[in-house]
Design an enzyme around this catalytic site. Structure first.
Site, PDB file in Angstrom:
ATOM      1  N   GLU A 320      -0.367   2.150  20.795  1.00  0.00           N
ATOM      2  CA  GLU A 320      -0.725   1.573  22.095  1.00  0.00           C
ATOM      3  C   GLU A 320      -0.201   2.409  23.270  1.00  0.00           C
ATOM      4  O   GLU A 320       0.611   1.934  24.061  1.00  0.00           O
ATOM      5  CB  GLU A 320      -0.146   0.160  22.200  1.00  0.00           C
ATOM      6  CG  GLU A 320      -0.682  -0.776  21.147  1.00  0.00           C
ATOM      7  CD  GLU A 320       0.060  -2.115  21.098  1.00  0.00           C
ATOM      8  OE1 GLU A 320      -0.526  -3.084  20.596  1.00  0.00           O
ATOM      9  OE2 GLU A 320       1.229  -2.173  21.544  1.00  0.00           O
ATOM     10  N   GLY A 322       0.074   3.843  26.846  1.00  0.00           N
ATOM     11  CA  GLY A 322      -0.432   3.532  28.188  1.00  0.00           C
ATOM     12  C   GLY A 322      -0.138   4.717  29.079  1.00  0.00           C
ATOM     13  O   GLY A 322      -1.009   5.507  29.448  1.00  0.00           O
ATOM     14  N   ARG A 323       1.177   4.879  29.354  1.00  0.00           N
ATOM     15  CA  ARG A 323       1.633   5.949  30.237  1.00  0.00           C
ATOM     16  C   ARG A 323       1.128   7.335  29.796  1.00  0.00           C
ATOM     17  O   ARG A 323       0.716   8.148  30.627  1.00  0.00           O
ATOM     18  CB  ARG A 323       3.165   5.950  30.220  1.00  0.00           C
ATOM     19  CG  ARG A 323       3.811   6.951  31.136  1.00  0.00           C
ATOM     20  CD  ARG A 323       5.326   7.028  30.855  1.00  0.00           C
ATOM     21  NE  ARG A 323       5.902   5.790  30.452  1.00  0.00           N
ATOM     22  CZ  ARG A 323       6.552   4.953  31.256  1.00  0.00           C
ATOM     23  NH1 ARG A 323       6.745   5.278  32.515  1.00  0.00           N
ATOM     24  NH2 ARG A 323       7.042   3.823  30.804  1.00  0.00           N
ATOM     25  N   TYR A 364      14.000   1.912  38.100  1.00  0.00           N
ATOM     26  CA  TYR A 364      14.478   2.580  36.874  1.00  0.00           C
ATOM     27  C   TYR A 364      15.200   3.892  37.151  1.00  0.00           C
ATOM     28  O   TYR A 364      15.428   4.666  36.221  1.00  0.00           O
ATOM     29  CB  TYR A 364      13.322   2.913  35.930  1.00  0.00           C
ATOM     30  CG  TYR A 364      12.313   1.827  35.710  1.00  0.00           C
ATOM     31  CD1 TYR A 364      12.667   0.641  35.082  1.00  0.00           C
ATOM     32  CD2 TYR A 364      10.991   1.993  36.118  1.00  0.00           C
ATOM     33  CE1 TYR A 364      11.721  -0.345  34.875  1.00  0.00           C
ATOM     34  CE2 TYR A 364      10.050   1.008  35.909  1.00  0.00           C
ATOM     35  CZ  TYR A 364      10.424  -0.159  35.290  1.00  0.00           C
ATOM     36  OH  TYR A 364       9.491  -1.133  35.082  1.00  0.00           O
ATOM     37  N   CYS A 391      11.653  -1.877  54.810  1.00  0.00           N
ATOM     38  CA  CYS A 391      12.927  -2.219  55.433  1.00  0.00           C
ATOM     39  C   CYS A 391      14.003  -2.356  54.380  1.00  0.00           C
ATOM     40  O   CYS A 391      14.480  -3.454  54.100  1.00  0.00           O
ATOM     41  CB  CYS A 391      12.784  -3.502  56.216  1.00  0.00           C
ATOM     42  SG  CYS A 391      11.622  -3.251  57.543  1.00  0.00           S
TER      43      CYS A 391
HETATM   44  N1  LLP Z   1       2.604  -1.811  23.809  1.00  0.00           N
HETATM   45  C1  LLP Z   1       3.433  -2.788  24.195  1.00  0.00           C
HETATM   46  C2  LLP Z   1       3.581  -3.973  23.367  1.00  0.00           C
HETATM   47  C3  LLP Z   1       4.129  -2.674  25.404  1.00  0.00           C
HETATM   48  O1  LLP Z   1       4.956  -3.641  25.779  1.00  0.00           O
HETATM   49  C4  LLP Z   1       3.963  -1.515  26.200  1.00  0.00           C
HETATM   50  C5  LLP Z   1       4.678  -1.346  27.449  1.00  0.00           C
HETATM   51  C6  LLP Z   1       3.078  -0.516  25.752  1.00  0.00           C
HETATM   52  C7  LLP Z   1       2.422  -0.697  24.544  1.00  0.00           C
HETATM   53  C8  LLP Z   1       2.794   0.735  26.531  1.00  0.00           C
HETATM   54  O2  LLP Z   1       3.912   1.511  26.751  1.00  0.00           O
HETATM   55  P1  LLP Z   1       3.719   2.976  27.388  1.00  0.00           P
HETATM   56  O3  LLP Z   1       3.007   3.850  26.362  1.00  0.00           O
HETATM   57  O4  LLP Z   1       2.905   2.852  28.617  1.00  0.00           O
HETATM   58  O5  LLP Z   1       5.112   3.426  27.675  1.00  0.00           O
HETATM   59  N2  LLP Z   1       7.036  -0.664  33.913  1.00  0.00           N
HETATM   60  C9  LLP Z   1       7.717   0.271  33.050  1.00  0.00           C
HETATM   61  C10 LLP Z   1       7.123   0.308  31.684  1.00  0.00           C
HETATM   62  C11 LLP Z   1       7.081  -1.036  31.017  1.00  0.00           C
HETATM   63  C12 LLP Z   1       6.355  -0.951  29.731  1.00  0.00           C
HETATM   64  C13 LLP Z   1       6.093  -2.294  29.172  1.00  0.00           C
HETATM   65  N3  LLP Z   1       5.407  -2.266  27.936  1.00  0.00           N
HETATM   66  C14 LLP Z   1       7.709   1.660  33.693  1.00  0.00           C
HETATM   67  O6  LLP Z   1       7.205   1.796  34.793  1.00  0.00           O
HETATM   68  O7  LLP Z   1       8.227   2.612  33.125  1.00  0.00           O
END
Ligand code: LLP
Length: 463
Positions: A320, A322-323, A364, A391
């Site tokens: 999965e 995302g980033r 972070y 602000c």
């Molecule tokens: N799968 C699950 C179950 C997740 O909880 C997440 C991210 C992903 C996949 C995707 O993770 P990635 O490949 O995008 O790292 N807001 C934080 C990141 C929080 C991620 C939450 N879950 C940031 O800006 O670094």
């Protein structure tokens, strides 16, 4: 764009204060391909362009601040993940990183599936035509409405995250006359080397069901006993912005061990495992992320090896990211406003956005780089902190970076690698209007998420 003279502030490495930087880069005009989207380049007149359009034109047409996403790069990265994992695996793009209907269509066309974690993300996915059976529904506290919507629309899987949810999902499925495909999310007890807020596989946090204390085995027992559920596999997500594959290997090993225990206890071989997302990207030139084919190879090898030794059929793997797909494909374009040199410290460069369009630095301690993109400059490097217009003194976009000392109000600067978790975590703090997302491809730019307007704010404020 006016340019006014101002004192340049500290410049030389030997007088620089402490910070998250190394030496100033040798060429401030260079664009490191590690952190910039694929089609980003400088035109002969020195202006940075993406998808064939220069940022001055983009700023004129769409304003600043704004996110620009390189559609070709997004598609190429999605495809690279798909190809690396092949037909015997599934790639679920994690929509929380950034989701819009255009993105859903790109993913659909490139053969990816989608992970959603709220009713809003589900609605967005369905409204853009993602087939429901290619959607996974996540979350540690799904509401009854969300579960009902997910099951009624026919999502391919719901990832169960607690004992209450096992019963609740089974009950709702049965009342809808359905048998819902589910996975159980387990916490494998890995300490991911990342920021505490984005690590998710150690025991002491809110996600998943513990493996070590036998809770996961108990959850499996209960799920297998319920008619409304078809348990298809085990899910693990160890955290985010991770570079070290060792954590994934430990997670894979522990999940396969659980599959073997399930086979021994119940005579059932679960057909799937999901190893989550979390692969890191380069935010600065110091980061060295792995390529999707290296990740796929490492994960496939470990799962195959562990299954062979446990005499299990190798399950279908899903991941999965995302980033790792969307993060590097976009940058945020800002116009420089006030510039304050602080003697012996650094120069504060204020931009027309801030923590409302990128909360990651404040939340972070995330590191980013920044470049002057509306022109080239031969001026000396100047140590800067890029801050927003909110602000709050924690309103920092880039904590420590170098920009040319002749930087002036009206210049355009851009922060690369802001595709993930910037627009999706954007806020209206100080009633800021959230910036648009503009997709650029083959010398055409189109808004895929428009800029908020003051009318949008007032529409919600019903008096
Ligand atoms: N799968 C699950 C179950 C997740 O909880 C997440 C991210 C992903 C996949 C995707 O993770 P990635 O490949 O995008 O790292 N807001 C934080 C990141 C929080 C991620 C939450 N879950 C940031 O800006 O670094």
């Amino acid at each position: 764009m006016s340019r006014s003279a101002h004192p340049a502030g500290p410049r030389h490495a030997d007088v620089l204060p402490e910070g998250h930087y190394t030496a100033p880069p040798t060429d401030l005009n260079a664009l490191d391909p590690k952190v910039w989207a694929q089609t980003v380049t400088r035109t002969p007149d020195g202006v940075v362009s993406v998808g064939g359009i220069d940022v001055k034109k983009l700023a004129e047409e769409f304003g600043t601040p704004a996110y620009f996403i390189d559609e070709a790069d997004f598609r190429a990265r999605a495809r690279a993940w798909r190809t690396a994992f092949g037909e015997d695996a599934d790639v679920f793009y994690a929509g929380k990183a950034f989701l819009s209907r255009a993105v859903v269509r790109w993913l659909h066309e490139e053969g990816l599936n989608l992970d959603v974690c709220s009713g809003g993300e589900l609605t967005t996915a369905l409204s853009a035509g993602m087939p429901a059976d290619r959607i996974a529904f996540h979350g540690n506290n799904k509401s009854t409405e969300e579960i009902t919507e997910a099951i009624s629309s026919g999502v391919g899987r719901i990832v169960l995250d607690s004992f209450q949810e096992i019963v609740r999902v089974a009950h709702i499925a049965e009342s809808l006359g359905r048998r819902q495909r589910v996975q159980i999310r387990v916490t494998v007890g890995v300490e991911a080397h990342t920021h505490e807020f984005i690590a998710t596989a150690h025991e002491d946090q809110k996600f998943g069901i513990g493996l070590a204390d036998g809770q996961a085995a108990e959850a499996v027992r209960r799920a297998l006993a319920l008619d409304g559920l078809e348990l298809i596999g085990i899910h693990s997500h160890i955290g985010s912005q991770i570079f070290d594959m060792a954590g994934f290997e430990v997670a894979a090993r522990r999940v396969v061990k659980l599959l073997a225990e399930i086979r021994d206890e119940h005579g059932v071989e679960l057909p799937e495992i999901d190893l989550g997302g979390g692969l890191g990207i380069a935010y600065t030139s110091e980061d060295d992320p792995s390529e999707p084919h290296e990740i796929a190879k490492a994960l496939n090898e470990i799962v195959t090896r562990e299954c062979e030794s446990a005499k299990l059929r190798t399950p279908r793997i899903s991941v999965e990211p995302g980033r790792a797909i969307v993060g590097p494909t976009a940058f945020t374009l800002y116009e420089v406003g006030t510039i304050k040199p602080l003697d012996g410290l650094r120069t504060y460069v204020s931009v027309d956005g801030g923590m409302s369009d990128n909360i990651r630095t404040a939340l972070y301690d995330a590191e980013y780089s920044v470049s002057l993109v509306s022109r080239v400059s031969e001026a000396e490097p100047m140590l800067v902190r890029v801050v927003g217009k909110h602000c709050e003194s924690g309103d920092i976009v880039v904590r420590d970076a170098f920009l040319p000392a002749d930087l002036a109000p009206g210049d355009l600067i851009a922060v690369p690698a802001t595709g993930a978790y910037c627009r999706s975590m954007a806020s209206n703090y100080n009633h800021a209007l959230r910036p648009p997302v503009v997709a650029v491809r083959d010398s055409e730019a189109r808004v895929i998420v428009r800029r908020e307007t003051e009318e949008d704010l007032l529409r919600l404020d019903v008096g």
